[in-house]
Design a protein around this motif. Sequence first.
Motif, PDB file in Angstrom:
ATOM      1  N   GLN A   1       0.834  -1.218   0.000  1.00 35.84           N
ATOM      2  CA  GLN A   1       0.000   0.000   0.000  1.00 35.84           C
ATOM      3  C   GLN A   1       0.861   1.257   0.000  1.00 35.84           C
ATOM      4  N   ASP A   2       0.401   2.282  -0.709  1.00 31.18           N
ATOM      5  CA  ASP A   2       1.049   3.586  -0.648  1.00 31.18           C
ATOM      6  C   ASP A   2       0.633   4.213   0.683  1.00 31.18           C
ATOM      7  N   PRO A   3       1.593   4.439   1.594  1.00 34.36           N
ATOM      8  CA  PRO A   3       1.206   4.924   2.930  1.00 34.36           C
ATOM      9  C   PRO A   3       0.513   6.283   2.905  1.00 34.36           C
ATOM     10  N   THR A   4       0.714   7.027   1.826  1.00 36.90           N
ATOM     11  CA  THR A   4       0.114   8.360   1.771  1.00 36.90           C
ATOM     12  C   THR A   4      -1.246   8.355   1.084  1.00 36.90           C
ATOM     13  N   ASP A   5      -1.600   7.244   0.434  1.00 40.08           N
ATOM     14  CA  ASP A   5      -2.863   7.188  -0.306  1.00 40.08           C
ATOM     15  C   ASP A   5      -3.425   5.765  -0.249  1.00 40.08           C
ATOM     16  N   PRO A   6      -4.427   5.549   0.624  1.00 40.89           N
ATOM     17  CA  PRO A   6      -4.960   4.193   0.815  1.00 40.89           C
ATOM     18  C   PRO A   6      -5.491   3.560  -0.469  1.00 40.89           C
ATOM     19  N   ALA A   7      -5.775   4.395  -1.476  1.00 39.18           N
ATOM     20  CA  ALA A   7      -6.326   3.835  -2.709  1.00 39.18           C
ATOM     21  C   ALA A   7      -5.226   3.460  -3.705  1.00 39.18           C
ATOM     22  N   ALA A   8      -3.962   3.742  -3.365  1.00 35.57           N
ATOM     23  CA  ALA A   8      -2.886   3.496  -4.329  1.00 35.57           C
ATOM     24  C   ALA A   8      -1.847   2.519  -3.760  1.00 35.57           C
ATOM     25  N   TYR A   9      -0.999   2.021  -4.652  1.00 33.91           N
ATOM     26  CA  TYR A   9       0.059   1.092  -4.234  1.00 33.91           C
ATOM     27  C   TYR A   9       1.428   1.728  -4.422  1.00 33.91           C
ATOM     28  N   ALA A  10       2.318   1.467  -3.452  1.00 32.73           N
ATOM     29  CA  ALA A  10       3.698   1.938  -3.587  1.00 32.73           C
ATOM     30  C   ALA A  10       4.463   1.024  -4.536  1.00 32.73           C
ATOM     31  N   GLY A  11       4.000  -0.219  -4.656  1.00 38.76           N
ATOM     32  CA  GLY A  11       4.674  -1.155  -5.554  1.00 38.76           C
ATOM     33  C   GLY A  11       4.125  -2.556  -5.407  1.00 38.76           C
ATOM     34  N   VAL A  12       4.691  -3.457  -6.205  1.00 38.80           N
ATOM     35  CA  VAL A  12       4.234  -4.848  -6.184  1.00 38.80           C
ATOM     36  C   VAL A  12       5.452  -5.765  -6.075  1.00 38.80           C
ATOM     37  N   LEU A  13       5.326  -6.784  -5.235  1.00 32.74           N
ATOM     38  CA  LEU A  13       6.392  -7.774  -5.056  1.00 32.74           C
ATOM     39  C   LEU A  13       5.959  -9.085  -5.706  1.00 32.74           C
ATOM     40  N   GLU A  14       6.878  -9.764  -6.366  1.00 35.39           N
ATOM     41  CA  GLU A  14       6.584 -11.095  -6.888  1.00 35.39           C
ATOM     42  C   GLU A  14       7.258 -12.097  -5.966  1.00 35.39           C
ATOM     43  N   LEU A  15       6.461 -12.953  -5.342  1.00 32.33           N
ATOM     44  CA  LEU A  15       6.997 -13.804  -4.276  1.00 32.33           C
ATOM     45  C   LEU A  15       6.612 -15.267  -4.430  1.00 32.33           C
ATOM     46  N   GLU A  16       7.477 -16.116  -3.889  1.00 35.02           N
ATOM     47  CA  GLU A  16       7.258 -17.556  -3.870  1.00 35.02           C
ATOM     48  C   GLU A  16       7.746 -18.071  -2.523  1.00 35.02           C
ATOM     49  N   ASP A  17       6.886 -18.737  -1.768  1.00 33.42           N
ATOM     50  CA  ASP A  17       7.269 -19.292  -0.461  1.00 33.42           C
ATOM     51  C   ASP A  17       7.902 -18.258   0.463  1.00 33.42           C
ATOM     52  N   LYS A  18       7.277 -17.104   0.531  1.00 29.39           N
ATOM     53  CA  LYS A  18       7.802 -16.032   1.376  1.00 29.39           C
ATOM     54  C   LYS A  18       6.658 -15.286   2.055  1.00 29.39           C
ATOM     55  N   ALA A  19       6.975 -14.776   3.260  1.00 28.43           N
ATOM     56  CA  ALA A  19       6.042 -13.866   3.927  1.00 28.43           C
ATOM     57  C   ALA A  19       6.401 -12.439   3.532  1.00 28.43           C
ATOM     58  N   ALA A  20       5.398 -11.591   3.429  1.00 27.36           N
ATOM     59  CA  ALA A  20       5.626 -10.151   3.234  1.00 27.36           C
ATOM     60  C   ALA A  20       4.763  -9.444   4.282  1.00 27.36           C
ATOM     61  N   VAL A  21       5.424  -8.812   5.235  1.00 34.37           N
ATOM     62  CA  VAL A  21       4.702  -8.211   6.359  1.00 34.37           C
ATOM     63  C   VAL A  21       4.951  -6.711   6.391  1.00 34.37           C
ATOM     64  N   THR A  22       3.868  -5.951   6.434  1.00 35.47           N
ATOM     65  CA  THR A  22       4.009  -4.497   6.425  1.00 35.47           C
ATOM     66  C   THR A  22       3.567  -3.892   7.748  1.00 35.47           C
ATOM     67  N   SER A  23       4.388  -2.992   8.278  1.00 37.27           N
ATOM     68  CA  SER A  23       3.991  -2.143   9.406  1.00 37.27           C
ATOM     69  C   SER A  23       3.910  -0.726   8.866  1.00 37.27           C
ATOM     70  N   GLY A  24       2.782  -0.076   9.106  1.00 37.87           N
ATOM     71  CA  GLY A  24       2.629   1.269   8.551  1.00 37.87           C
ATOM     72  C   GLY A  24       1.984   2.215   9.548  1.00 37.87           C
ATOM     73  N   ALA A  25       2.397   3.461   9.463  1.00 35.67           N
ATOM     74  CA  ALA A  25       1.838   4.494  10.352  1.00 35.67           C
ATOM     75  C   ALA A  25       0.362   4.718  10.039  1.00 35.67           C
ATOM     76  N   TYR A  26      -0.063   4.318   8.846  1.00 37.15           N
ATOM     77  CA  TYR A  26      -1.437   4.569   8.395  1.00 37.15           C
ATOM     78  C   TYR A  26      -2.417   3.500   8.910  1.00 37.15           C
ATOM     79  N   GLU A  27      -1.875   2.410   9.500  1.00 36.20           N
ATOM     80  CA  GLU A  27      -2.744   1.276   9.844  1.00 36.20           C
ATOM     81  C   GLU A  27      -3.696   1.577  11.003  1.00 36.20           C
TER      82      GLU A  27
END
Length: 336
Positions: A212-238
């Motif tokens: 998620q783009d932390p400054t805009d809940p409707a937008a994305y900061a980027g996309v990760l391509e993953l296999e057998d991995k966790a992706a965990v985000t901590s954000g000030a916006y949560e």
Amino acid sequence: MMKKTVALLVVACILCVLLTGCAPKQAENEFFAMDTVMKLTAYGKNGQEAVEAAEDEIIRLDALLSISSETSEVAAVNADGGGTLSEETSALIRRAEGFYRETGGAFDITVYPLVDAWGFYTEMYKVPSPAELANCLERTGGDKLQLDGNVLSFLESGMAIDLGGIAKGYASDRVCAICKEYGVKSAIITLGGNVYAIGTRPDGTPWKVAIQDPTDPAAYAGVLELEDKAAVTSGAYERYFEEDGVRYHHIINPKTGYPAESGLASVTIVSADGTMADALSTALFVMGKDTALDYWRQHSSEFDAVLVTDTGAVTVTRGIADCFSTTDGSPFEVAE
Ligand code: AMP
Ligand code: MG
């Protein structure tokens, strides 16, 4: 004419069988637990059984580790000022203690009195007075926590623990293990901001996990391509509240008692170890970019990270630079 119609019907039937035969069976389970919406999607044989067992497991862990459920082990030691825990809860606290030491105290499950003072448990938000924060800080600090076997003791009265910064990551690891037990080779697990990508998508391509783009809940900061991995985000916006035009979020700097103001708006950790990814997403958020990258350089074989600053600048660590793309093609920094 009749022959033609029959022929067409036969072709349609064959196509139908082929298509449904090829599409892997999808099992989906969505529910609320650990204070967040959880979505489990598994493909192929045993998927339904796996997502049902996974939901049971998450509910079991919620009942064990939650601070709000009066029957949980964590709530009991908090209320009693210590006590005996199960092997499982002790093991998770022991891991949390390890992260406390490794991150120089940035990850600290004894933040409970501080998180409480800001009103994040009751949603009765307020800015605590400096005196109140000073009082809370006396009751905060992983060094004042003692785990002797399965017996937890607090070295100051009024201490309490909060596993909210690590429990969902642990739950994602448990779900991952359950999926493997059921032979599931393709699944995507979303526990709030904690995602675990099991295997690949059914078509063999990597899972795509949006940040998620932390400054805009409707937008994305980027996309990760993953296999057998966790992706965990901590954000000030949560989770946050505003008072007198100032925003106060839920990730606390255990040294100051205030919400961490480190210049970072979000941290995403990528690792095969979901528990580690969860603890470190919180810790690196507190550390700020420079210290976070130094920490990564010492542990680059264990995890990678995507850091988004308050101004929206994106830094990606070398190990996942090729798996990351910004949605609008805007440039990003790669940390070496
Ligand atoms: P996360 O969303 O994983 O970053 O976890 C944030 C949650 O962990 C908060 O809602 C608090 O319950 C707790 N928490 C806040 N600050 C810290 C910290 N510095 N270390 C450990 N847990 C924290
Ligand atoms: Mg966390």
